[in-house]
Each structure stands twice: as structure tokens, then as C-alpha cells.
Design a protein around this motif. Structure first.
Motif, PDB file in Angstrom:
ATOM      1  N   GLN A   3       0.826  -1.248  -0.137  1.00 24.87           N
ATOM      2  CA  GLN A   3       0.260   0.150   0.462  1.00 24.87           C
ATOM      3  C   GLN A   3       0.944   1.589  -0.199  1.00 24.87           C
ATOM      4  O   GLN A   3       1.876   1.507   0.683  1.00 24.87           O
ATOM      5  CB  GLN A   3      -0.630  -0.246   0.750  1.00 24.87           C
ATOM      6  N   LEU A   4       0.559   2.524  -1.020  1.00 25.68           N
ATOM      7  CA  LEU A   4       1.732   3.408  -1.299  1.00 25.68           C
ATOM      8  C   LEU A   4       0.265   4.335  -0.656  1.00 25.68           C
ATOM      9  O   LEU A   4      -1.006   5.052  -0.902  1.00 25.68           O
ATOM     10  CB  LEU A   4       1.866   3.702  -2.382  1.00 25.68           C
ATOM     11  N   VAL A   5       1.174   5.660   0.348  1.00 26.24           N
ATOM     12  CA  VAL A   5       0.596   7.064   1.075  1.00 26.24           C
ATOM     13  C   VAL A   5       1.565   7.981   0.273  1.00 26.24           C
ATOM     14  O   VAL A   5       2.760   8.183   1.273  1.00 26.24           O
ATOM     15  CB  VAL A   5      -0.186   6.599   1.978  1.00 26.24           C
ATOM     16  N   GLU A   6       1.069   9.048  -0.318  1.00 28.15           N
ATOM     17  CA  GLU A   6       1.886   9.984  -1.061  1.00 28.15           C
ATOM     18  C   GLU A   6       1.208  11.033   0.501  1.00 28.15           C
ATOM     19  O   GLU A   6       0.155  11.486   0.589  1.00 28.15           O
ATOM     20  CB  GLU A   6       1.213  10.369  -2.048  1.00 28.15           C
ATOM     21  N   CYS A  22       6.837   8.956  -0.116  1.00 28.47           N
ATOM     22  CA  CYS A  22       5.696   7.756  -0.840  1.00 28.47           C
ATOM     23  C   CYS A  22       5.870   7.043   0.437  1.00 28.47           C
ATOM     24  O   CYS A  22       6.916   6.270   0.154  1.00 28.47           O
ATOM     25  CB  CYS A  22       5.995   7.866  -1.762  1.00 28.47           C
ATOM     26  N   ALA A  24       5.458   2.652   1.822  1.00 26.81           N
ATOM     27  CA  ALA A  24       5.035   2.093   1.865  1.00 26.81           C
ATOM     28  C   ALA A  24       4.783   1.294   3.106  1.00 26.81           C
ATOM     29  O   ALA A  24       5.337   0.952   3.865  1.00 26.81           O
ATOM     30  CB  ALA A  24       5.559   1.108   0.768  1.00 26.81           C
ATOM     31  N   TYR A  95       1.566  10.915  -8.238  1.00 28.36           N
ATOM     32  CA  TYR A  95       1.234   9.333  -8.008  1.00 28.36           C
ATOM     33  C   TYR A  95       1.992   8.600  -7.839  1.00 28.36           C
ATOM     34  O   TYR A  95       2.828   8.912  -8.769  1.00 28.36           O
ATOM     35  CB  TYR A  95       0.917   8.646  -8.664  1.00 28.36           C
ATOM     36  N   TRP A 118      -0.392   1.690  -7.149  1.00 29.50           N
ATOM     37  CA  TRP A 118      -0.795   3.243  -6.892  1.00 29.50           C
ATOM     38  C   TRP A 118      -0.907   3.898  -5.535  1.00 29.50           C
ATOM     39  O   TRP A 118      -2.004   2.527  -4.649  1.00 29.50           O
ATOM     40  CB  TRP A 118      -1.481   3.799  -7.777  1.00 29.50           C
ATOM     41  N   GLY A 119      -0.674   4.911  -5.386  1.00 32.32           N
ATOM     42  CA  GLY A 119      -0.858   5.761  -3.990  1.00 32.32           C
ATOM     43  C   GLY A 119      -2.352   6.612  -4.467  1.00 32.32           C
ATOM     44  O   GLY A 119      -2.728   6.333  -5.553  1.00 32.32           O
ATOM     45  N   GLN A 120      -2.798   7.467  -4.176  1.00 30.80           N
ATOM     46  CA  GLN A 120      -4.242   8.194  -4.177  1.00 30.80           C
ATOM     47  C   GLN A 120      -3.609   9.301  -4.580  1.00 30.80           C
ATOM     48  O   GLN A 120      -4.243  10.331  -5.447  1.00 30.80           O
ATOM     49  CB  GLN A 120      -5.136   8.349  -2.712  1.00 30.80           C
TER      50      GLN A 120
END
Length: 128
Positions: A3-6, A22, A24, A95, A118-120
Motif C-alpha cells: 500500500q502506498l500513501v503520498e 511516498c 509504503a 502519484y 499506486w497511491g492515491q
């Protein structure tokens, strides 16, 4: 799976700088080649830059070469995009993306279709 969060986006004046992060979670981050992409208003998502599993190889789009720098810290499961000398045309949602790779592959990946996760996205707006 990963899971990815920018984070780190925002509003900046032309000529300014921002650093995107980003983060993970999930499986071993060092198994993944990482990339940054962006999508401007009314445009397709385009490649910005990418880095190999260990950060030793990086590549950039011509439009950002010399201004943007990708780095990663595998122990923190984080990849960064340092953006300097920002221009209004850099305005976009940014992203990060991850692609699992084999141990023998230590290159970077620029093709959007190659990425599995992919992140949001995080919004970057550059004012003139």
C-alpha cells in the motif's frame, strides 16, 4: 501486496521547492522498483521519474531532468521526490507507484503499464 500513501503536496510559487514522500506498507519494500507519475488537468498520466530497488539507478522525464531528484530509504519504506525550480506546468496530481522486481533486475521502470500498485496521489500547484 503493498500500500502506498503520498504526502507533501501543496501550493508553491514558481521557482520554489517541494519534497514529496511516498510511504509504503506491506511486503518487503526493497523488492520494488518505484516510480513517480503525474497527471495535470485534462492530461494523461505521465512519467516523472523512477528508481531501482536499491536506489542505485534512476531515470527522469526530460521535462524534469536537472530539477527533480528521486531517492529512497528502504529501511523506512519511503521514496521521495525532491522538486526544485518548480514551474506552473508542473501543476498536477503526483502519484507514486511500485513494481515488484526480481533480484537480478536493478534497473528503473518508466512505463506506466508496468506498475502494479499506486497511491492515491497528492496535489501540487505551482502559481506564476
Amino acid at each position: 501486496q503493498v500500500q502506498l500513501v503520498e504526502s507533501g503536496g501543496g501550493l508553491v510559487q514558481a521557482g520554489g521547492s517541494l519534497r514529496l514522500s511516498c510511504a509504503a506498507s506491506g511486503r518487503t519494500f526493497s523488492n520494488y522498483a518505484m516510480g513517480w507519475f503525474r497527471q495535470g488537468p485534462g492530461k494523461e498520466r505521465e512519467f516523472v521519474g523512477a528508481t531501482s530497488r536499491n536506489g542505485g539507478n534512476t531515470g527522469y522525464a526530460d521535462s524534469v531532468k536537472g530539477r527533480f531528484t528521486i531517492s529512497r530509504e528502504n529501511d523506512k519504506k519511503t521514496v521521495y521526490l525532491q522538486m526544485n525550480s518548480l514551474k506552473p506546468e508542473d501543476t498536477a496530481v503526483y502519484y507514486c507507484a511500485a513494481k515488484p522486481t526480481s533480484l537480478w533486475f536493478n534497473g528503473y521502470v518508466s512505463a506506466r503499464s508496468e506498475y502494479d500498485y499506486w497511491g492515491q496521489g497528492t496535489q501540487v500547484t505551482v502559481s506564476s
